[in-house]
Design a protein around this motif. Structure first.
Motif, PDB file in Angstrom:
ATOM      1  N   ARG A 185       0.500  -1.066  -0.271  1.00  9.97           N
ATOM      2  CA  ARG A 185      -0.563   0.012   0.166  1.00  9.97           C
ATOM      3  C   ARG A 185       0.649   1.343  -0.420  1.00  9.97           C
ATOM      4  O   ARG A 185       1.848   1.064   0.830  1.00  9.97           O
ATOM      5  CB  ARG A 185      -1.166   0.250   1.295  1.00  9.97           C
ATOM      6  CG  ARG A 185      -2.302   0.542   1.562  1.00  9.97           C
ATOM      7  CD  ARG A 185      -2.814   1.083   2.673  1.00  9.97           C
ATOM      8  NE  ARG A 185      -3.618  -0.624   2.680  1.00  9.97           N
ATOM      9  CZ  ARG A 185      -4.422  -1.179   3.608  1.00  9.97           C
ATOM     10  NH1 ARG A 185      -4.496  -0.090   4.853  1.00  9.97           N
ATOM     11  NH2 ARG A 185      -5.046  -2.381   3.648  1.00  9.97           N
TER      12      ARG A 185
ATOM     13  N   PHE B 279      -5.150   7.211  -3.584  1.00  8.59           N
ATOM     14  CA  PHE B 279      -5.520   6.301  -2.190  1.00  8.59           C
ATOM     15  C   PHE B 279      -5.842   4.859  -3.255  1.00  8.59           C
ATOM     16  O   PHE B 279      -6.394   3.981  -2.011  1.00  8.59           O
ATOM     17  CB  PHE B 279      -6.231   7.468  -1.797  1.00  8.59           C
ATOM     18  CG  PHE B 279      -5.925   8.090  -0.715  1.00  8.59           C
ATOM     19  CD1 PHE B 279      -4.656   7.303   0.044  1.00  8.59           C
ATOM     20  CD2 PHE B 279      -5.214   8.829  -0.514  1.00  8.59           C
ATOM     21  CE1 PHE B 279      -3.606   8.315   1.485  1.00  8.59           C
ATOM     22  CE2 PHE B 279      -4.315   9.929   0.422  1.00  8.59           C
ATOM     23  CZ  PHE B 279      -3.887   9.620   1.136  1.00  8.59           C
TER      24      PHE B 279
ATOM     25  N   GLY C  73      -8.658   7.040   2.654  1.00 10.04           N
ATOM     26  CA  GLY C  73      -7.484   6.362   2.154  1.00 10.04           C
ATOM     27  C   GLY C  73      -8.128   5.190   3.326  1.00 10.04           C
ATOM     28  O   GLY C  73      -8.552   4.031   2.361  1.00 10.04           O
TER      29      GLY C  73
ATOM     30  N   ARG D 123      -4.255  11.361   6.788  1.00  6.24           N
ATOM     31  CA  ARG D 123      -4.732  10.847   5.861  1.00  6.24           C
ATOM     32  C   ARG D 123      -4.063   9.853   5.392  1.00  6.24           C
ATOM     33  O   ARG D 123      -4.047   8.573   5.477  1.00  6.24           O
ATOM     34  CB  ARG D 123      -6.220  11.519   5.218  1.00  6.24           C
ATOM     35  CG  ARG D 123      -6.352  10.623   3.664  1.00  6.24           C
ATOM     36  CD  ARG D 123      -6.694  11.457   2.957  1.00  6.24           C
ATOM     37  NE  ARG D 123      -5.334  12.694   2.075  1.00  6.24           N
ATOM     38  CZ  ARG D 123      -5.997  13.431   1.728  1.00  6.24           C
ATOM     39  NH1 ARG D 123      -7.636  13.874   1.141  1.00  6.24           N
ATOM     40  NH2 ARG D 123      -5.260  13.946   0.308  1.00  6.24           N
ATOM     41  N   ALA D 124      -2.358  10.154   5.184  1.00 11.51           N
ATOM     42  CA  ALA D 124      -1.457   9.701   4.088  1.00 11.51           C
ATOM     43  C   ALA D 124      -1.120   8.597   5.356  1.00 11.51           C
ATOM     44  O   ALA D 124      -1.446   7.106   4.746  1.00 11.51           O
ATOM     45  CB  ALA D 124      -0.596  10.591   3.680  1.00 11.51           C
TER      46      ALA D 124
ATOM     47  N   VAL E 115      -3.477   5.046   6.828  1.00 14.82           N
ATOM     48  CA  VAL E 115      -3.692   3.597   6.184  1.00 14.82           C
ATOM     49  C   VAL E 115      -2.505   2.352   6.585  1.00 14.82           C
ATOM     50  O   VAL E 115      -1.591   1.603   5.380  1.00 14.82           O
ATOM     51  CB  VAL E 115      -3.389   3.553   4.536  1.00 14.82           C
ATOM     52  CG1 VAL E 115      -5.241   4.583   3.610  1.00 14.82           C
ATOM     53  CG2 VAL E 115      -2.370   4.589   3.749  1.00 14.82           C
TER      54      VAL E 115
ATOM     55  N   ALA F  86       0.859   5.810  -0.099  1.00 13.10           N
ATOM     56  CA  ALA F  86       0.099   7.027   0.550  1.00 13.10           C
ATOM     57  C   ALA F  86       1.022   7.932  -0.667  1.00 13.10           C
ATOM     58  O   ALA F  86       1.844   8.335  -0.307  1.00 13.10           O
ATOM     59  CB  ALA F  86      -0.325   7.353   1.768  1.00 13.10           C
TER      60      ALA F  86
END
Lengths: 246, 280
Positions: free
Chosen positions: A65, B171, A88, A136-137, A140, A67
């Motif tokens: 994943r 995202f 996210g 937000r980054a 995740v 971000a």
């Protein structure tokens, strides 16, 4: 290697921006990408993040994943700060209750108050919005974080706090980061490695490791390092504005 | 979550109160218009322009007549069906055109062509195709309102924030999720603006098609009033159609819009969140 760019090149409308770039990110390292404006830093980052498909070369990704933090906060105006931070996670399919809990934790880490979480982006200050974007980054639990001049529009105090937070989080959680900046001081503070791009030669002109641990270097060291760099040929293009007025 | 639901219900009630209260602002403008109407009536006499009160009295009389409710319902259904078809097809086609340059190139000339054809020609054509029935009125409404909805959707999708789209893509959001989370909330504000115009057009065109096609409804009543030279009745029916158009906009569309765009009032003029009509 978590991320490897192999002989990547790109052009917009026939105008070559970057050519023959080889770049790799190892687990846990922060790589700063510096260069004058128009040298293709952002393009290279967008290619690495999969937002742009390169015309030439390949991108190898060995992680789950990633971000991204942009220069602007890019929060969705119709979602509260909480739902923005959780966005996210929502894309990754995390259940609602769980992602709201994570969002609250991540918000606290970047210094957002609990009652800010129910506000919409226009109700937050510029610095708070960018903090929400960073939260937000990190929410995740990324393996790779792409940062595109994330702190260029926040005040000096907050910038320093966010830089330290990022370096600590990277050390603690083991993600690696590609950090685009035009601020040599910022690169010297928080990067493990420095990659210098040139606009004239359309590629990497210098690659070096920075001694010490990111976020743990003292101010004097950073200052002296930048002063030393400013005498070098590799950084001439960044520091010299005259060459770009042709 | 009972606490938050309670506060939510309270918020909705408060919002509804403010919404009703804001109707005063609208009423002020309408009453000014009524005053001007009264003045014109006194200048030109009752035969040219009956005064507002007579008109309202005529409308009240009309309302007691048998068949009046059915006529209004008939016109309303035609306007509503036409509007919904136009709003749906226009929004879908406009959205596709906003995303796809090729679709835009194909559809834009068609819409411009439809816009260029005078509504009266459509009515005549619809009368030939569908006969003097409800179908011709509905078809004319669709044709008249479709380009408005199409243009709104096209504009909304074309002006979506590409930066937010790139963020969502970074995202890992797929195309459907990006449409729902990034484009749709933005698109809705354009659609509601277009639909406000379209619903007014729907009522007007439905009445016009009924009048010309002799297809009953309010238009049929208007045709009868014209034949009898009953000017107060013409005015009363006109006021009725205007009220219906205003009502379907302010009692149906605007509350929906307000509910869909609650976020827009956030951060506006401090903590006082005002409904749309008195928004500065």
């Amino acid at each position: 290697m978590k991320l490897r760019l192999e002989n990547v090149g790109h052009a917009f409308l026939g105008r070559t921006v970057i050519e023959g770039i080889d770049l790799a990110l190892a687990a846990g390292e922060i790589v700063a990408l510096v260069g004058p404006s128009g040298c293709g830093k952002t393009t290279l980052m967008h290619i690495a993040a999969g937002l742009v498909v390169p015309l030439r070369g390949r991108v190898h990704r060995a992680y789950r994943r990633h971000a991204m933090v942009f220069q602007e906060p890019r929060l969705l105006p119709w979602l509260t700060a909480r739902d923005n931070i959780a966005y996210g996670l929502a894309c990754a399919g995390t259940p609602r209750r769980h992602r709201r809990e994570i969002a609250a934790v991540r918000a606290r880490e970047v210094g957002l108050e609990a009652d800010d979480l129910d506000k919409f982006p226009p109700e937050l200050s510029g610095g708070m919005r960018q903090r929400a974007a960073v939260a937000r980054a990190l929410a995740v639990a990324p393996d790779v974080v792409f940062l595109d001049e994330p702190f260029s529009a926040v005040d000096a105090g907050l910038r320093r706090m966010m830089q330290d937070h990022l370096a600590q989080a990277a050390a603690r959680e083991g993600f690696c980061a590609l950090f685009v900046t035009h601020d040599l001081g910022e690169a010297a503070r928080i990067a493990d490695r420095l990659v210098v791009l040139s606009a004239r030669r359309r590629g990497i002109i210098d690659l070096r490791a920075i001694p010490g641990r990111p976020g743990a270097r003292d101010e004097r060291f950073v200052f002296d390092l930048v002063a030393a760099w400013s005498c070098e040929e590799a950084f001439a293009e960044i520091l010299d504005g005259a060459g770009r007025l042709q | 979550m009972p606490a938050s639901m309670r506060s939510d219900a309270k918020g909705v009630a408060a919002w509804f109160g403010r919404y009703l209260w804001s109707a005063w602002a609208g009423a002020t403008g309408l009453l000014c218009l009524a005053a001007a109407w009264q003045m014109a009536h006194e200048l030109y006499g009752a035969f040219i322009l009956p005064d507002p009160l007579t008109t309202l009295a005529t409308l009240a009389d009309l309302a007691t007549e048998p068949g009046f409710g059915a006529a209004v319902k008939e016109t309303g259904l035609r306007a509503l069906n036409g509007f919904m078809l136009a709003a749906g097809i226009g929004a879908a086609a406009g959205t596709v055109a906003g995303y796809s340059f090729a679709a835009l190139r194909l559809m834009k000339p068609v819409v411009t062509f439809i816009l260029g054809v005078p509504p009266i020609s459509w009515i005549v054509l619809a009368l030939i195709w569908f006969g003097a029935s409800g179908g011709s009125a509905v078809a004319t409404v669709v044709v008249a309102a479709l380009p408005i909805s199409f243009a709104g959707a096209l504009e909304g999708v074309a002006t979506r924030d590409r930066g937010l789209d790139a963020m969502a893509r970074a995202f890992g959001a797929g195309p459907l999720r990006r449409f729902r989370d990034v484009t749709l909330p933005h698109l809705l504000s354009y659609l509601f603006a277009a639909w406000t115009t379209a619903i007014g057009t729907a009522w007007k065109v439905a009445v016009m098609a009924e009048l010309l096609g002799n297809a009953g409804g309010v238009g049929g009543a208007l045709a009868r009033a014209r034949a009898l030279f009953d000017i107060p009745q013409v005015m009363a029916l006109t006021v009725l159609v205007v009220l219906c158009a205003l009502g379907s906009d302010h009692l149906v569309l605007q509350p929906l819009r307000e509910a869909a765009e609650r976020w827009r009032t956030a951060g506006q003029s401090g903590s006082v969140k005002q409904p749309w009509s008195v928004r500065p």
